[in-house]
Design a protein around this motif. Structure first.
Motif: not given
Length: 245
Positions: A214-242
């Motif tokens: 996910m990419a964008g202006p610092l002022y828009r993303l920084e307040p939501r960094l924790d939320e974004i991190e959790q969503r990115l990791k969850q999507i990657c867990r869902d997409l991962e195949m052993p």
């Protein structure tokens, strides 16, 4: 790359760039190749139904056959089929640019890009190569996949600063990459462009390395960094195949 294959791809990309019918002489001039070479490729593409002549001396243009085949290929791409819905939903949830990329060794390509609706947004194009491995979050993800020997070789090269925040000290970059790998999140905070932040999480599928960003202006993303991190990791867990043996 085979010269014939490269030249054929150059033809297709040229029509996409010019967006108009082209004569043999124009093709030769724009691609800086002999007229005879242009004629050979044009004739082959015509015979296979990928190119048609609008009229005598009216120029050539691709047929819809390329579009139909590309649609069939895209609709049945196994990883894109799995990622498309998730990444679109992620883009819609945060209204920031989201991408999927894949790496082979030190090289990587964007496979999917969903841009934000904001006038001020991060942009990338499907098919583009990843750039500046040392200064982008995807690049750091790629570095984390390399063998110690390959990583040492990369870090032995001069690390060009793109902004005042770019990590140009090899050991600091090595530590940053290791931290990102352990965390499952690589961050580029104004390291490739001022006021831009990108966050990347990795996953593996069929023994290949993929990255959701996910990419964008610092002022828009920084307040939501924790939320974004959790969503990115969850999507990657869902997409991962052993990995399959």
């Amino acid at each position: 790359m085979s010269k014939i294959v490269k030249r054929t791809l150059d033809f297709i990309e040229l029509f996409a760039e010019e967006r108009r019918p082209l004569s043999l002489s124009e093709i030769s001039r724009l691609l800086d190749i002999p007229m005879s070479s242009s004629f050979d490729v044009v004739r082959s593409l015509q015979e296979r139904g990928y190119l048609y002549e609008l009229g005598q001396r009216a120029g050539y243009y691709p047929t819809q056959r390329i579009v139909r085949l590309a649609a069939i290929i895209s609709e049945n791409d196994p990883i894109l089929m799995r990622a498309d819905i998730m990444l679109r939903a992620l883009r819609d949830e945060f209204d920031e640019t989201v991408s999927l990329s894949q790496s082979t060794g030190r090289q990587g390509k964007y496979l999917l890009v969903y841009e934000a609706s904001h006038p001020l947004r991060y942009t990338a194009r499907v098919g583009d190569s990843l750039r500046s491995l040392h200064a982008t979050s995807i690049g750091k993800g790629v570095l984390a996949t390399l063998s110690p020997e390959d990583l040492d070789e990369v870090l032995s090269q001069p690390l060009q600063p793109l902004t005042e925040h770019t990590l140009t000290d090899p050991e600091k970059l090595r530590a940053n990459v290791a931290e990102g790998a352990k965390r499952g999140l690589f961050i580029n905070r104004e390291e490739s462009a001022q006021a831009i932040i990108t966050l990347t999480s990795p996953f593996r599928w069929n023994r290949a390395d993929y990255f959701v960003t996910m990419a964008g202006p610092l002022y828009r993303l920084e307040p939501r960094l924790d939320e974004i991190e959790q969503r990115l990791k969850q999507i990657c867990r869902d997409l991962e195949m052993p990995d399959t043996k």
